[in-house]
Structure formats: structure tokens, C-alpha cells
Design an enzyme around this catalytic site. Structure first.
Site, PDB file in Angstrom:
ATOM      1  N   ASP A  31       0.184  -7.578   1.443  1.00  0.00           N
ATOM      2  CA  ASP A  31       0.562  -6.170   1.604  1.00  0.00           C
ATOM      3  C   ASP A  31       2.080  -5.997   1.715  1.00  0.00           C
ATOM      4  O   ASP A  31       2.573  -5.294   2.601  1.00  0.00           O
ATOM      5  CB  ASP A  31      -0.125  -5.529   2.808  1.00  0.00           C
ATOM      6  CG  ASP A  31      -0.126  -3.991   2.711  1.00  0.00           C
ATOM      7  OD1 ASP A  31       0.440  -3.467   1.729  1.00  0.00           O
ATOM      8  OD2 ASP A  31      -0.659  -3.345   3.614  1.00  0.00           O
ATOM      9  N   SER A  79       4.361   2.938   7.931  1.00  0.00           N
ATOM     10  CA  SER A  79       4.118   1.731   7.145  1.00  0.00           C
ATOM     11  C   SER A  79       5.336   1.359   6.311  1.00  0.00           C
ATOM     12  O   SER A  79       5.908   2.198   5.611  1.00  0.00           O
ATOM     13  CB  SER A  79       2.924   1.933   6.207  1.00  0.00           C
ATOM     14  OG  SER A  79       1.724   2.016   6.923  1.00  0.00           O
ATOM     15  N   HIS A  97       0.822  -1.217   0.000  1.00  0.00           N
ATOM     16  CA  HIS A  97       0.000   0.000   0.000  1.00  0.00           C
ATOM     17  C   HIS A  97       0.852   1.263   0.000  1.00  0.00           C
ATOM     18  O   HIS A  97       0.356   2.344  -0.317  1.00  0.00           O
ATOM     19  CB  HIS A  97      -0.992  -0.005   1.168  1.00  0.00           C
ATOM     20  CG  HIS A  97      -0.417   0.343   2.506  1.00  0.00           C
ATOM     21  ND1 HIS A  97      -0.066  -0.611   3.434  1.00  0.00           N
ATOM     22  CD2 HIS A  97      -0.137   1.532   3.083  1.00  0.00           C
ATOM     23  CE1 HIS A  97       0.394  -0.011   4.517  1.00  0.00           C
ATOM     24  NE2 HIS A  97       0.369   1.291   4.336  1.00  0.00           N
TER      25      HIS A  97
END
Length: 354
Positions: A123, A206, A92
Site C-alpha cells: 500500500d 492516509s 490506495h
């Protein structure tokens, strides 16, 4: 610094997490045995100094391996995977982009990088630097299976665009299965065996590193929890990291073959949608399509059937089905309960591979 361009995924808490009773791993020789006050006051600062030294050593060793990734519409983090310039991050974070600007902890100039491959189902993604700068240091990836509740960890990345930031916390739980949404650029992945941590995970973290005090990466921070009862505001101290074992499995295949060739993830081989019951609540997953060579079709499940249970687990939504399958293995046999024309039936399904 444009903080609006940073991105983090959130996972809503739909049920209360079990309370954890945490006990300090340190002991004081004078606290319970009647030792002198002098001994106690000397021991405490010494222990604190030792822990501080551990923190600083880990940060000094690992932070140079954590980078900032600048995509067209997002800002995230990454971890140097090897000395050839491969960097692992979240799918992402890269989104639909193919080219990126990467800033190392010690570099002043942004470096160019290109996408090797992304694997949205977990992911994860790997990008590669066009030119490998001298002194680029690969991180050491540990065994996430050895992570224990209460273990001290540090989260490193670029929260809110603040590169080379570090937060600290503990491993709050292991073995969590979490589904991330598609809003905010999420992949919709359902990920098993995630490491839950109290270390702060903010937008931009992230793809960074969750590190133990041995200086080993045990996870890739990916999700921060939100509380639907508080208007989906952040639930402080509840974040999730993809375990390093899965990171290594995916990254090694992408680097070798340019794609994931063996996901190790189970599949029922259907296309499904959530259906509602008479009370307008989620009541199962309707099979929209079941390819004839897929696991479900080979067990006799057809389009139009409504799956309500896998093994002992009730299935009410597509997400709940994904979460059950995320904990299973390809080739595993499971009993699937479904409804056809108002009648409940069961089938023994040998799961396929995603």
C-alpha cells in the site's frame, strides 16, 4: 469542500488488543519527596511550556513537507521524499489514477504530478511533481525500529480535506500485522510491523506523516480501525502507520528502477481460497494453483490440497495465511501442514519472494 471524496481505509478488530500500562516519562521533584508546593506548581507549567515548544517546533519543521493529493475520486496526503519532487503516499490514495493535483502547505496554487509507480502489496506509491517549486522541503525519515510504546507522535495530513492538520498521540504498540480490506478502494494488502498509534487518523490522513518529537517521519498513516460489534463504526484512538523503514525500502527502489525489484516479502507461491468446515466456519486455504517452479510446488504441495497450519500458526483463511507470511522472510524454511484426500500431511517449504 467536498468531504465525501476523502478516503481512509479501515481494519476490523477481530480480537481485543492487550491493555497497555503507560507510565509518564516526567518526574516531579516534589511529588513523592515532600518538596514544597511552590516548587511543584512552578515545575509543572515549565514542563508544559517545554512540551508545547517541542510540538510547535516539530510542526514548523515538518508540516511544509506534508502535501494534499487530489485524485479523481479521492483526497489524501503525501510526504515530500526528496528535493527532486518525489512524494510518497499510499497506493490506495492514488488508486488507478496517473495524474494528480498536489497542494503544498505553503502553496496557493495546486501543482501537477504524475505517478511514478504504485506497490499495492505494501500500500505504497510514489508520485512526482512536474515542476519543483522553490523552497520545497523534503522530510527527514527516521528509524521506525526505534519507535517505543509511549513515545509521543504527531500525525500530519489533510483529514476530511482540512489541509495542514495536526493531531497528537502516542505510539500504542509496534510490530502489528494488519490486513486491510478491498472495500472503499483498499488494496487488500497485509502489512507487517505496523506502528499502532492513538493519534487520530481520519479520512484524508492516509499517506501523510507520523512524526516523532525529533521531527522525523517514523510512519505513513494508512489505516483506522473499526469495531464490528458497533456496526463497523470507528474505534477511536486505534490507527496504524506503515513503518518508515519499509517506506524507504519501497520508495528508493521505485525512484531508482521505476518499480519494486526486491520486496523482501515471503511468498508461498500459490493461488488459494478460504474453505469452510462442516460447521460452516473458515477451516483452511484450498490451493487453487501451485506453479511448478513455486515454493509450494517444489515441496510437493498441489492444487486441491488444503493448508491448515504454517509452523505453529493455525491457518483458517487467506488473510490469516497472508499475515503469517508477512512476518516471514524469503528463503526461510517453514513447515506447512495440509490435508489431501482427508489425510493430514506436512511439507518443509523454502519460501519464495513476492
Amino acid at each position: 469542500m467536498d468531504l465525501s471524496r476523502t478516503r481512509v481505509l479501515s481494519v476490523s478488530l477481530v480480537s481485543a488488543l492487550s491493555a497497555l500500562a503507560l507510565v509518564s516519562g516526567c518526574s516531579s521533584s516534589g511529588s513523592a519527596s515532600g518538596g514544597s508546593g511552590e516548587g511543584t506548581t512552578q515545575a509543572a507549567p515549565a514542563a508544559a511550556n517545554d512540551l508545547q515548544d517541542d510540538y510547535q517546533k516539530v510542526i514548523k519543521d515538518v508540516l511544509p513537507s506534508v502535501v494534499q493529493i487530489d485524485a479523481a475520486d479521492s483526497l489524501g496526503s503525501g510526504v515530500v521524499y526528496d528535493d527532486k519532487g518525489h512524494i510518497v503516499t499510499n497506493a490506495h490514495v492514488v488508486g488507478d489514477e496517473k495524474r494528480f493535483k498536489v497542494t503544498t502547505a505553503t502553496g496557493e496554487q495546486a501543482l501537477s504530478a504524475e505517478l511514478v509507480a504504485a506497490y499495492p502489496e505494501q500500500d505504497l506509491a510514489v508520485i512526482k511533481l512536474g515542476e519543483v517549486p522553490g523552497g520545497l522541503k523534503a522530510a527527514k525519515f527516521g528509524d521506525s525500529a526505534k519507535a517505543e510504546v509511549g513515545q509521543i507522535v504527531l500525525a500530519m495530513g489533510s483529514p476530511l480535506g482540512l489541509s495542514s492538520s495536526v493531531t497528537q498521540g502516542i505510539v500504542s504498540a509496534v510490530g502489528r500485522t494488519v490486513s486491510e480490506g478491498r472495500s472503499g478502494g483498499g488494496t487488500g494488502a497485509t502489512i507487517a510491523n505496523m506502528v499502532q498509534t492513538s493519534a487520530a487518523i481520519n479520512p484524508g490522513n492516509s499517506g501523510g506523516a507520523l512524526v516523532d518529537l525529533d521531527g522525523q517521519v517514523i510512519g505513513i498513516p494508512t489505516l483506522a480501525a473499526t469495531d464490528p460489534d458497533m456496526g463497523d463504526s470507528a474505534a477511536p484512538g486505534i490507527g496504524f502507520a506503515i513503518p518508515s523503514s519499509m517506506v524507504k525500502t519501497v520508495a528508493d527502489q521505485i525512484i531508482k528502477d521505476g518499480k519494486v525489484t526486491d520486496s523482501g516479502r515471503a511468498a508461498l507461491d500459490i493461488t488459494g481460497r478460504t474453505v469452510l468446515g462442516d460447521d460452516y466456519r473458515p477451516a483452511g486455504v484450498a490451493v487453487v494453483e501451485a506453479p511448478k517452479d513455486g515454493a509450494a510446488a517444489e515441496a510437493g504441495i498441489e492444487a486441491g490440497d488444503i493448508i491448515t497450519r504454517v509452523g505453529d500458526e493455525e491457518i483458517t483463511t487467506v488473510n490469516s495465511l497472508s499475515e503469517v507470511l508477512a512476518s516471514a522472510k524469503p528463503g526461510q524454511k517453514v513447515q506447512v501442514t495440509y490435508v489431501r484426500d482427508g489425510n493430514e500431511k506436512t511439507a518443509d517449504v523454502t519460501l519464495g519472494e513476492m
